[in-house]
Design a protein around this motif. Structure first.
Motif, PDB file in Angstrom:
ATOM      1  N   VAL A  40      12.966  12.108  37.477  1.00  0.00           N
ATOM      2  CA  VAL A  40      13.146  13.457  36.932  1.00  0.00           C
ATOM      3  C   VAL A  40      12.974  13.409  35.420  1.00  0.00           C
ATOM      4  N   GLN A  41      13.545  12.391  34.789  1.00  0.00           N
ATOM      5  CA  GLN A  41      13.395  12.223  33.338  1.00  0.00           C
ATOM      6  C   GLN A  41      11.927  12.091  32.952  1.00  0.00           C
ATOM      7  N   LEU A  42      11.172  11.376  33.755  1.00  0.00           N
ATOM      8  CA  LEU A  42       9.745  11.226  33.496  1.00  0.00           C
ATOM      9  C   LEU A  42       9.036  12.584  33.597  1.00  0.00           C
ATOM     10  N   LEU A  43       9.414  13.367  34.596  1.00  0.00           N
ATOM     11  CA  LEU A  43       8.792  14.677  34.781  1.00  0.00           C
ATOM     12  C   LEU A  43       9.094  15.638  33.635  1.00  0.00           C
ATOM     13  N   ILE A  44      10.325  15.637  33.145  1.00  0.00           N
ATOM     14  CA  ILE A  44      10.709  16.615  32.128  1.00  0.00           C
ATOM     15  C   ILE A  44      10.429  16.159  30.702  1.00  0.00           C
ATOM     16  N   SER A  45      10.166  14.875  30.536  1.00  0.00           N
ATOM     17  CA  SER A  45       9.896  14.379  29.178  1.00  0.00           C
ATOM     18  C   SER A  45       8.425  14.603  28.828  1.00  0.00           C
ATOM     19  N   ASN A  46       8.155  14.572  27.581  1.00  0.00           N
ATOM     20  CA  ASN A  46       6.773  14.683  27.106  1.00  0.00           C
ATOM     21  C   ASN A  46       6.228  13.325  26.703  1.00  0.00           C
ATOM     22  N   VAL A  47       6.747  12.289  27.315  1.00  0.00           N
ATOM     23  CA  VAL A  47       6.350  10.939  26.956  1.00  0.00           C
ATOM     24  C   VAL A  47       4.889  10.703  27.347  1.00  0.00           C
TER      25      VAL A  47
END
Length: 151
Positions: A40-47
């Motif tokens: 989820v963090q990967l999905l919401i981050s702009n990394v």
């Protein structure tokens, strides 16, 4: 972040990340929650991850999320439940590395489950490459000694 790419990485890394965090949580349900939180963090981050850099980022996020949860549980004096009794590879691995310190368990898990180099382990854990290598060597030496004693 492209959802198809995230799904592809999830399928590729989910088992390794789960096996890495299970010895830390001692709770398959909590480990699954940490795994989901990681993606989820990967999905919401702009990394923006360079090709080949995604495993280290994912393992580091999973590690940090796991440490946050464990710290919160300690504050509430909650102990994670024991791992269910059904025999499986995860339980055998956890039992095998149980004589090691938590840090040594993490290093062994990153090396054998994640397949990371000493540099990759250093990047994820925040230690130097030399420290990661030395701690890995000590952990292997302890495991060999344990195997000799139990034989």
């Amino acid at each position: 972040m492209d959802e198809n790419l995230v799904y592809s990485w999830y399928e590729q890394y989910k088992n390794g990340i789960f096996r890495y965090i299970l010895p830390m949580t001692h709770d398959p349900h909590l480990a699954e929650d940490v795994l989901q939180d990681t993606f989820v963090q990967l999905l919401i981050s702009n990394v923006r991850l360079a090709p080949g850099k995604e495993p280290a980022w994912l393992y580091k996020v999973a590690r940090n999320r796991c440490l946050d949860i464990l710290k919160k549980n300690r504050k509430h004096n909650e102990l994670p439940p024991d791992i269910p009794a059904e025999p499986d590879w995860n339980r055998t691995f956890i039992e095998m590395i149980s004589p090691l310190t938590k840090q040594e368990q993490e290093i062994i898990s990153l090396k054998f489950i994640g397949g990371f180099s000493h540099k990759g382990i250093a990047d994820i854990t925040g230690m130097t490459v030399a420290a990661a290598k030395k701690r890995y060597e000590r952990a292997i030496k302890k495991l060999r000694a344990e195997m000799e004693v139990s034989s």
